[in-house]
Design a protein around this motif. Sequence first.
Motif, PDB file in Angstrom:
ATOM      1  N   GLN A   1      86.619  82.244  15.238  1.00 19.54           N
ATOM      2  CA  GLN A   1      87.164  81.925  17.137  1.00 19.54           C
ATOM      3  C   GLN A   1      86.917  81.651  18.156  1.00 19.54           C
ATOM      4  O   GLN A   1      87.524  81.287  18.793  1.00 19.54           O
ATOM      5  N   TRP A   2      86.218  80.839  17.650  1.00 18.76           N
ATOM      6  CA  TRP A   2      85.399  79.562  18.673  1.00 18.76           C
ATOM      7  C   TRP A   2      87.012  78.119  18.097  1.00 18.76           C
ATOM      8  O   TRP A   2      87.717  77.781  19.752  1.00 18.76           O
TER       9      TRP A   2
ATOM     10  N   GLY B   1      92.475  88.980  18.697  1.00 21.56           N
ATOM     11  CA  GLY B   1      93.273  89.146  17.382  1.00 21.56           C
ATOM     12  C   GLY B   1      92.980  89.736  16.513  1.00 21.56           C
ATOM     13  O   GLY B   1      91.436  89.562  16.443  1.00 21.56           O
ATOM     14  N   LEU B   2      94.002  89.081  15.507  1.00 18.36           N
ATOM     15  CA  LEU B   2      92.984  89.773  14.702  1.00 18.36           C
ATOM     16  C   LEU B   2      92.328  88.132  13.205  1.00 18.36           C
ATOM     17  O   LEU B   2      91.849  88.063  12.016  1.00 18.36           O
ATOM     18  N   TYR B   3      92.498  87.318  14.288  1.00 13.63           N
ATOM     19  CA  TYR B   3      92.036  85.839  13.824  1.00 13.63           C
ATOM     20  C   TYR B   3      90.138  86.221  13.399  1.00 13.63           C
ATOM     21  O   TYR B   3      89.144  87.455  14.173  1.00 13.63           O
TER      22      TYR B   3
ATOM     23  N   LEU C   1      88.585  90.956  20.654  1.00 12.55           N
ATOM     24  CA  LEU C   1      90.099  91.534  20.338  1.00 12.55           C
ATOM     25  C   LEU C   1      90.647  91.385  21.016  1.00 12.55           C
ATOM     26  O   LEU C   1      92.225  90.744  20.452  1.00 12.55           O
ATOM     27  N   ILE C   2      90.815  91.475  22.075  1.00 10.25           N
ATOM     28  CA  ILE C   2      92.217  91.481  23.250  1.00 10.25           C
ATOM     29  C   ILE C   2      92.689  89.636  22.845  1.00 10.25           C
ATOM     30  O   ILE C   2      93.196  89.679  23.031  1.00 10.25           O
TER      31      ILE C   2
ATOM     32  N   ALA D   1      92.496  97.142  20.276  1.00 12.25           N
ATOM     33  CA  ALA D   1      91.483  97.555  21.331  1.00 12.25           C
ATOM     34  C   ALA D   1      90.484  98.593  22.120  1.00 12.25           C
ATOM     35  O   ALA D   1      89.155  98.590  21.433  1.00 12.25           O
ATOM     36  N   PHE D   2      91.860  99.265  22.153  1.00  8.66           N
ATOM     37  CA  PHE D   2      91.562 100.952  22.775  1.00  8.66           C
ATOM     38  C   PHE D   2      91.175 101.853  21.666  1.00  8.66           C
ATOM     39  O   PHE D   2      91.289 103.054  21.745  1.00  8.66           O
TER      40      PHE D   2
END
Lengths: 360, 248
Positions: free
Chosen positions: A93-94, A86-88, A82-83, A316-317
């Motif tokens: 995400q690769w 993000g929202l990808y 996530l860090i 993230a938190f």
Amino acid sequence: MTATTEIQAPALNDSLLDSVRRDYFSSVGRTILTLVCLALILSALWFLVNWGLVNAVWFGTPEDCHKAAGACWAVITDRYRLIFFGLYPYEEQWRSALACLAILATVILSCVPFFWSAKRLPVLWALGYGLFYFLMKGGVFGMPVVLETQWGGLALTVFVFSSTVVIGMPLAIVLALLRRSRLPVVSTVTALFIDGIRSLPLLSILFTAAIILPLTLPGFLVGDKLYRVIIGAAVFFAVYQAEIIRSGIQSLPAGQEEAATALGLNYWQTISRIVLPQAFRFALPPTINQVVIAFMETALIVILGFFEITASGNAAFSTGGWKPFHTEVYSFVALIYFVFTYSLSMYGSYLERSMKLGLR
Amino acid sequence: MTTSALAIEVDGLCKYYGAHQVLHGVNLTVKPGEKIVVCGPSGSGKSTLIRCLNKLEEHQQGRIRVLGTELNDEIDNINEIRREVGMVFQHFNLFPHLTVLENCVLAPMLVRKIDRKTAEEQAMTYLERVKIPQKAKNYPGELSGGQQQRVAIARALCMKPEIMLFDEPTSALDPEMISEVLDVMIQLAQGGMTMVCVTHEMGFARKVADRVIFMDQGKIVEDAPPADFFDNPQHERSKLFLSQILGH
């Protein structure tokens, strides 16, 4: 040869112990100061090692962290995607990772003197940014389309930063040269433009680019909010950098341009071969400083709804019971910023050292 | 280029800095192969005069023709003249970020459009002529003043100019280094180069000059062969100047 008395240089038989004694313990006051500072440093280190390493939790759930006394790095190992992204979309995400590497490689290669030519740099940038765009946006080679609004994390931060500099730096050179124009109209208008933009806060420029511009521009010119914001940041970077370059040009002795002129070089040859290479050497420390500032200021785009790395760290938190462990997340994000900033300043001092040879 | 019997023709040249007039109707002709030494007290306009000859300074009145080309506002004319006129400055003005060799090949490659290999070979011959080929790979900052000035002369020669202008080429040098630069200039003069030198080196003037021009307050006061100028100056101002620089 006649007999000469050899004069010995005074021996420097300073052992490490001697020099430590001389520098830190030569008087009562110094000794006390040294001991106090030493105690502070050691206790801070003691705390950091215990909190961050010895008692830390590296993997697990929030419950595991609550039981432990140390840092909760589990939030990073659990939420790092996530860090970074993000929202990808998770399965894609690769692509974001590869795109981020493409931009980093472009930035690093741009720093190598081999690429510093009017032919090589545009090719490098076109390749790097083209690759980034197609990987991130998709829609080709069977990669699903991911809209700019879903881009985020480190890839977005690095993209916004490097685009700001890549667009802003040539713009800065143009502005600096226009401001030096011998035609009073040109130099005055440029000076007004530079001072006008400098009198505005970056935030207001970004807001204008994101929200007000679409109301005034014809539809086909609007483009995505992301690109408008990048242009805004680039213009802001350029006006400051223009003044830095101008100061570099002014540090050149007048004889340099005269010599080039007398040899028959035309304006552009004089500017590109004689003036700018030397001006950049003079302006190197403030230039690196300005680039670091541009990197830190990418965090501002979070208020326009972009999910760059600080914002994705926040996300993230804030869910899943990780709330108490914001210190760990922010430490991690700070470490990423530090790695970038420190590399930039190391690169700056490398350039300063390697360029010193030519200017003695 | 049109052929002309004269290398340089200056006719009624006037130059102002704002309201302040620094050249008052200067007339001067230089034949091909002639060596001219221009001297005079500080502020007499001698540097301004030779800087007008390749348009480093713009003049307001009068005409300048160099090698038959009129020096006016036309950029083609200016460029043509600058290609054919080499200049050596008081403070050398070498490009500090380029090596000696790069200093010498830059203009021939960019302006004369010759390839790097030919330019480098040609640069080495001129560096040998000024006796400094061993420093080709060094940066100007690593050279002494005299060496830098010799490189500056070689750099100008690499453009194969018809005329060389020298603007106080030895004034910024330590006394020991003056002769190495003058030797190069004498050798150049003996080779038949057309030269206009602003200098106070009277020994050099006596040895190589065809004419010595003495300027004061923006005017040419005396224009005579060196023997006449040094031994039998006609004007009070020249006599005073000579007695001051030769008197001790």
